[in-house]
Design an enzyme around this catalytic site. Structure first.
Site, PDB file in Angstrom:
ATOM      1  N   ASP A   1      -5.626   7.528  19.831  1.00 24.69           N
ATOM      2  CA  ASP A   1      -6.768   8.417  19.578  1.00 24.69           C
ATOM      3  C   ASP A   1      -7.854   8.234  20.632  1.00 24.69           C
ATOM      4  OD1 ASP A   1      -8.182  10.363  18.266  1.00 24.69           O
ATOM      5  OD2 ASP A   1      -8.835   9.085  16.610  1.00 24.69           O
TER       6      ASP A   1
ATOM      7  N   HIS B   1      -5.837  14.298  27.653  1.00 25.90           N
ATOM      8  CA  HIS B   1      -4.447  14.162  27.174  1.00 25.90           C
ATOM      9  C   HIS B   1      -3.532  13.691  28.304  1.00 25.90           C
ATOM     10  CE1 HIS B   1      -5.410  15.580  23.267  1.00 25.90           C
ATOM     11  NE2 HIS B   1      -5.694  16.823  23.633  1.00 25.90           N
TER      12      HIS B   1
ATOM     13  N   LEU C   1      14.765  -1.081  23.848  1.00 23.08           N
ATOM     14  CA  LEU C   1      13.612  -0.660  23.037  1.00 23.08           C
ATOM     15  C   LEU C   1      13.863   0.696  22.381  1.00 23.08           C
ATOM     16  CD1 LEU C   1      10.465  -0.853  22.352  1.00 23.08           C
ATOM     17  CD2 LEU C   1      10.134   0.463  24.451  1.00 23.08           C
TER      18      LEU C   1
HETATM   19  C1  IPE Z   1      -4.467  11.421  14.649  1.00 25.18           C
HETATM   20  O1  IPE Z   1      -5.581  11.673  15.414  1.00 25.18           O
HETATM   21  C2  IPE Z   1      -3.277  12.109  15.228  1.00 25.18           C
HETATM   22  C3  IPE Z   1      -2.820  11.619  16.510  1.00 25.18           C
HETATM   23  C4  IPE Z   1      -3.288  10.597  17.176  1.00 25.18           C
HETATM   24  C5  IPE Z   1      -1.701  12.344  17.070  1.00 25.18           C
HETATM   25  P1  IPE Z   1      -6.626  12.841  15.065  1.00 25.18           P
HETATM   26  O2  IPE Z   1      -7.684  12.746  16.090  1.00 25.18           O
HETATM   27  O3  IPE Z   1      -5.912  14.120  14.914  1.00 25.18           O
HETATM   28  O4  IPE Z   1      -7.155  12.375  13.631  1.00 25.18           O
HETATM   29  P2  IPE Z   1      -8.502  12.723  12.874  1.00 25.18           P
HETATM   30  O5  IPE Z   1      -8.583  14.213  12.803  1.00 25.18           O
HETATM   31  O6  IPE Z   1      -9.610  12.139  13.676  1.00 25.18           O
HETATM   32  O7  IPE Z   1      -8.370  12.059  11.542  1.00 25.18           O
HETATM   33  C1  IPE Z   2      -5.645  11.920  20.338  1.00 26.49           C
HETATM   34  O1  IPE Z   2      -6.817  12.232  20.993  1.00 26.49           O
HETATM   35  C2  IPE Z   2      -4.481  12.761  20.780  1.00 26.49           C
HETATM   36  C3  IPE Z   2      -4.059  13.795  19.810  1.00 26.49           C
HETATM   37  C4  IPE Z   2      -4.518  13.925  18.601  1.00 26.49           C
HETATM   38  C5  IPE Z   2      -3.034  14.715  20.259  1.00 26.49           C
HETATM   39  P1  IPE Z   2      -7.864  13.267  20.413  1.00 26.49           P
HETATM   40  O2  IPE Z   2      -7.643  14.583  21.056  1.00 26.49           O
HETATM   41  O3  IPE Z   2      -7.828  13.267  18.931  1.00 26.49           O
HETATM   42  O4  IPE Z   2      -9.224  12.630  20.931  1.00 26.49           O
HETATM   43  P2  IPE Z   2     -10.635  12.658  20.199  1.00 26.49           P
HETATM   44  O5  IPE Z   2     -10.450  12.046  18.847  1.00 26.49           O
HETATM   45  O6  IPE Z   2     -11.044  14.097  20.121  1.00 26.49           O
HETATM   46  O7  IPE Z   2     -11.512  11.845  21.089  1.00 26.49           O
HETATM   47 MG    MG Z   3      -8.881  12.201  17.544  1.00 31.63          MG
END
Ligand code: IPE
Ligand code: IPE
Ligand code: MG
Length: 242
Positions: free
Chosen positions: A16, A33, A127
């Site tokens: 995240d 990303h 792995l």
């Molecule tokens: C969880 O992250 C999903 C992934 C890392 C793929 P999100 O950023 O989507 O989760 P919330 O919305 O903050 O709970």
């Molecule tokens: C996690 O990063 C990746 C996915 C959920 C695909 P985010 O896109 O959720 O990053 P934040 O939480 O907005 O910083």
């Molecule tokens: Mg996120």
């Protein structure tokens, strides 16, 4: 120092913070990303070197479809880019790729690459790298129950079957179809958020959790090792007493 004899068998990571990483730099979200994908590459390698047997990464949740079309499309383009640039090396390193989630409904170019990864690496013995993609734990449990029902109807399970934890476990994405992946020993979430966001609700019953403020694109093998060291200080009891 990491105790090489007590490496977690299964590490699962909620990657995240890509969006915040990009925002901090005034960059578009996709740059975050993309940087996240580069971080993931290093963590796959580090897991292999450390002797982790199963690495699961949460790449796209069933709720992530709520994001803009542009972002969702960009993420699946990145899946294509990742497989095209990394599959040969993964295969060379004996990594076995598995996908957890309803991946067949994502854009076709990505499905093609995912299936190619599954086929190419299916007999590898190193792995096991599980990519949770269009994965949601509640959907996973609902699917398991529906598949149990189907198997009772078609006779593969007897009508008077007693449903046990073992049977439900076998019907989850982590069950029979992906080689019965053991429950994660350690679940890591980056970016300072401390929630599961519909990840591995069943499988995390006795997992240890490590949270770090580091945003996913900044996550390094050094930080990974630090969290594993922290994990190794824990006293896992599984409901018992020593
Ligand atoms: C969880 O992250 C999903 C992934 C890392 C793929 P999100 O950023 O989507 O989760 P919330 O919305 O903050 O709970
Ligand atoms: C996690 O990063 C990746 C996915 C959920 C695909 P985010 O896109 O959720 O990053 P934040 O939480 O907005 O910083
Ligand atoms: Mg996120």
């Amino acid at each position: 120092m990491i105790d090489k004899n007590r490496i977690p068998t299964h590490v699962a990571i909620i990657m995240d913070g890509n969006g915040r990483w990009a925002a901090k730099r005034g960059l578009p979200k996709m740059a975050g990303h993309n940087a996240g994908m580069l971080a993931m590459k290093e963590i796959v390698k580090a897991s292999d070197i450390l002797g982790v047997k199963y690495l699961t990464v949460y790449a796209f949740s069933t709720e992530n479809w709520k994001r803009s079309q542009e972002e969702v499309g960009g993420i699946f383009k990145l899946v294509v880019k990742y497989v095209d640039s990394e599959l040969a090396e993964l295969h060379q390193n004996n990594v076995k790729v598995k996908i957890l989630g309803d991946y067949k409904v994502v854009p076709k170019v990505a499905v093609d690459r995912l299936e190619k990864s599954l086929e190419t690496t299916q007999n590898n013995t190193g792995l096991q790298f599980n990519i949770a993609l269009n994965y949601g734990s509640r959907a996973e449990i609902v699917r398991a129950v529906n598949n149990i029902k189907k198997d009772v109807e078609n006779g593969s399970l007897t009508k008077d079957i007693e449903i046990t934890e073992e049977i439900i476990g076998r019907y989850l994405y982590t069950g029979d179809e992906n080689g019965n992946i053991p429950d994660p020993d350690l679940i890591i979430r980056t970016s300072g958020e401390e929630r599961l966001s519909n990840f591995m609700l069943w499988q995390s019953a006795y997992s240890e959790f490590e949270f770090t403020d580091v945003l996913w694109p900044d996550f390094t093998p050094q930080e990974y090792e630090r969290l594993i060291e922290q994990y190794q200080k824990r006293d896992r009891r599984f409901g018992g007493r020593k």
